[in-house]
Enzyme design. Sequence first.
Site, PDB file in Angstrom:
ATOM      1  N   LYS A  47       0.802  -1.214   0.000  1.00 27.28           N
ATOM      2  CA  LYS A  47       0.000   0.000   0.000  1.00 27.28           C
ATOM      3  C   LYS A  47       0.845   1.278   0.000  1.00 27.28           C
ATOM      4  O   LYS A  47       0.333   2.366  -0.301  1.00 27.28           O
ATOM      5  CB  LYS A  47      -0.940   0.013   1.204  1.00 27.28           C
ATOM      6  CG  LYS A  47      -2.073  -0.993   1.121  1.00 27.28           C
ATOM      7  CD  LYS A  47      -3.092  -0.613   0.067  1.00 27.28           C
ATOM      8  CE  LYS A  47      -4.333  -1.487   0.149  1.00 27.28           C
ATOM      9  NZ  LYS A  47      -5.368  -1.091  -0.826  1.00 27.28           N
ATOM     10  N   SER A 281      -3.110 -12.055   3.890  1.00 27.28           N
ATOM     11  CA  SER A 281      -3.442 -11.947   2.471  1.00 27.28           C
ATOM     12  C   SER A 281      -2.334 -12.534   1.596  1.00 27.28           C
ATOM     13  O   SER A 281      -2.608 -13.075   0.515  1.00 27.28           O
ATOM     14  CB  SER A 281      -3.727 -10.493   2.076  1.00 27.28           C
ATOM     15  OG  SER A 281      -2.655  -9.640   2.429  1.00 27.28           O
TER      16      SER A 281
END
Length: 322
Positions: A47, A281
């Site tokens: 991110k 994830s």
Amino acid sequence: MKKLLNSVVDVIGDTPLVKLDRLTKYHGLDGTIVAKLDYLNPGFSKKDRAALFIIEDAEQSGDLKPGQSVVELTSGNMGTGLAIVCAIKGYPFVAVMSKGNSEERARMMRALGAEVVLVDQLPGSAPGQVSGGDLELVNTVAAQITLERRAFRADQFHRSGNWRSHFETTGEEFWEQTSGSIDGFVDFLGSGGTYAGVTKALKTRNQSIRCFVVEPNGAAVVSGQELLHAEHPIQGGGYGMPDLTFLDGVPIDGYLQVTGVEARDAARDLARLEGIFGGFSSGANVAAAVQLLREEMRGKTIALMICDSGLKYLSTDLWAET
């Protein structure tokens, strides 16, 4: 020799790509998995790329003024990236996050200078299992703070800097680091920005590369399935949101589902066999790639992201009894 950089922001991106040959051998798989180590970014996640692009886009457009506050909802990773970018560029940052996310994330953002606002989960929700409903509560609080402070909303689910960061950097890195030797790409969906950006980049290079979205079992609504289990332990995605803006017009060659147990076990295999300490994830991506190499993509090369660091999950059951 590596050159001297002006700030930690200049470190974002250009992460290593490694083969997971020990893991594929352990599982007796015919094929190759290549993993991009985005947990080595300054904020320990992919991110950071999106955070940098969104802020720099807003600076260039004039939407973000000098000294203006930045607000965003986050599961922790986008918030960490924004905290770093905003600290370097001089913007106060407010991260709004569900109490269902791991405490490590809130502590890291605070350490980086962010103001962290934690929002209660829906009644009956379990800590560590953030649903789309929980995210809506966070979004309501983030919108209110943005209005009250006349802040800039980073809005990672809609601002194009998110997917473009992966189109212009991540996807191109995959292509260059493999010399184009990729047959498939898998990605666990959060905002959809990584999937959209990487898929567009890879398809521009070679239309035959097959790209698969990964969702939690029981919350695979993008694939058209009914939402049966909104709560699951794979933090940072799988929110049961069928209409992800970034996926509009983006090719999807297949849909894969993984359980929380499969994601956890794959993350543990990743650490034990490859020395890569990724999060939930990342484990979901690896579990999905293993599915493909066992079935329709046997003998092929599958690319994936190591999305964030396992350090962000020490208080969860990801590493319990290991």
